[in-house]
Design a protein around this motif. Sequence first.
Motif, mmCIF file in Angstrom:
data_model
loop_
_atom_site.group_PDB
_atom_site.id
_atom_site.type_symbol
_atom_site.label_atom_id
_atom_site.label_comp_id
_atom_site.label_asym_id
_atom_site.label_seq_id
_atom_site.Cartn_x
_atom_site.Cartn_y
_atom_site.Cartn_z
ATOM 1 N N GLY A 285 0.834 -1.215 0.000
ATOM 2 C CA GLY A 285 0.000 0.000 0.000
ATOM 3 C C GLY A 285 0.858 1.250 0.000
ATOM 4 O O GLY A 285 2.031 1.212 0.383
ATOM 5 N N LYS A 286 0.242 2.328 -0.448
ATOM 6 C CA LYS A 286 0.939 3.610 -0.561
ATOM 7 C C LYS A 286 1.542 4.059 0.773
ATOM 8 O O LYS A 286 2.681 4.514 0.838
ATOM 9 C CB LYS A 286 -0.092 4.645 -1.042
ATOM 10 N N GLU A 287 0.744 3.901 1.830
ATOM 11 C CA GLU A 287 1.176 4.422 3.138
ATOM 12 C C GLU A 287 2.476 3.768 3.615
ATOM 13 O O GLU A 287 3.269 4.376 4.326
ATOM 14 C CB GLU A 287 0.050 4.274 4.177
ATOM 15 N N TRP A 314 0.938 3.934 -6.079
ATOM 16 C CA TRP A 314 1.618 4.172 -4.803
ATOM 17 C C TRP A 314 2.769 5.146 -4.957
ATOM 18 O O TRP A 314 3.193 5.776 -4.000
ATOM 19 C CB TRP A 314 2.161 2.852 -4.227
#
Length: 393
Positions: A285-287, A314
């Motif tokens: 995920g991007k985070e 992402w």
Amino acid sequence: GEPIINESKCIGCVKCVKVCPAQAIEMFFTPEEQKILDEIMKQGAPAVEEVDAEAAALAKKLAAYRGVWVFVEQTEGEAAKVSWELLGEGAKLARALDVPLSAIVIGEKVEHLCKEAFAYGASKAYLIDAPVFKYYRTEAYLRAVNNLIEKYKPEIILMGATGLGRDLAGAVATVVGTGLTADCTGLAIDDKRNLMQTRPAFGGNIMATIMCDKFRPQMSTVRPHVMAMPEHDPQGSGEIIRESCPVKEEEILVKVLDIISDKKTDQVDVAGAEFIVSGGRGMMGKENFAMLQELANELGGVVGASRSAVDAGWMPQERQVGQTGKTVRPKIYIACGISGAIQHLVGMQDSDVIIAINRDKEAPIFEVATYGIVGDLFQIIPAITRKLRELKQ
Ligand code: FAD
């Protein structure tokens, strides 16, 4: 499935066999057919003397071209680093051919670049210095390079596969009527003085070696960071050959009115970075890229990405490493959750040190890795960052 052959149309010319890229077609003839074909071949084949005369004429034409040239790309008097990388590679080719290595320098007030070229290994520099060449414009530069080719006949010309280099190389090859291989990853000389130009083909699934054995000059472009930087020897010297080129400003249709630098929101230079921490689909995920940024900060490096991570949104495209992204050559490349597809490898496999973190011990990334860590990146990356911080205290 089974190929369908229209027997009433097949004349047995074997062209399909020759052009099939997968070499999946074979053609067999009955003994009678073979006999007929042999007869036709005998009648149609040129006499031995004819072939020899043709080969001799070709050899003479090719022998008129000598020397290795590197086009020095510059913007406002500053050279693109890829030009020096190409001088390093050009020196090897020139040595193998036993010919001089020359730089082509075109611009306005750019004589200092000839000296730089000598420091990077050139022994000659062809200099065309005039106001009309201040900014790159295809037409003006094309005519300048063509004039030099006509007069001095080099056997090899190398250019950077940058926006400018791609534009100029294509135009020159078209007008001169020779071959051009774009985005080469390997260059070498064969036993007949031909340049072997290797580059990925079919989406990077195979490496193709391309030859241009009937035309000169042989032209290649190479992306930045593919070839290593040669040593800089400030004592290096050479001969400057000043040439004028009768290009008049009024003949050039394109005018440069203003230069606006394209300041993008993402200013990170992945291609030029010395330390890169790249994330792939395994980042989930991007985070989670914040974790890579923390590690990159400790190293004074930047965050890169695989195409999967870019496609997932992402990371921005500018950060992509690989065949359709940037070619990188950092001191350390850390691949996190990246499987190591060939299209990714071609963009980073020449890094000095590669550290791969992947939970699948069979992942192909480990084949190019200097150090491999098999395990969960979500535990390993923070642990490395922690350790680096401890060491700094
Ligand atoms: P995957 O192949 O899905 O790999 C993810 C990896 O993460 C796996 O190996 C998995 O074991 C590991 N992993 C998952 N979870 C964890 C965890 N918790 N801890 C540790 N490891 C974990 N790709 C590029 O990168 N750059 C290009 O420029 C590029 N150009 C292309 C051009 C063409 C014409 C084509 C056809 C493809 C191109 N690709 C390119 C795509 C390429 O083929 C691959 O699909 C892509 O590189 C795969 O990205 P990935 O390794 O991030 O993902």
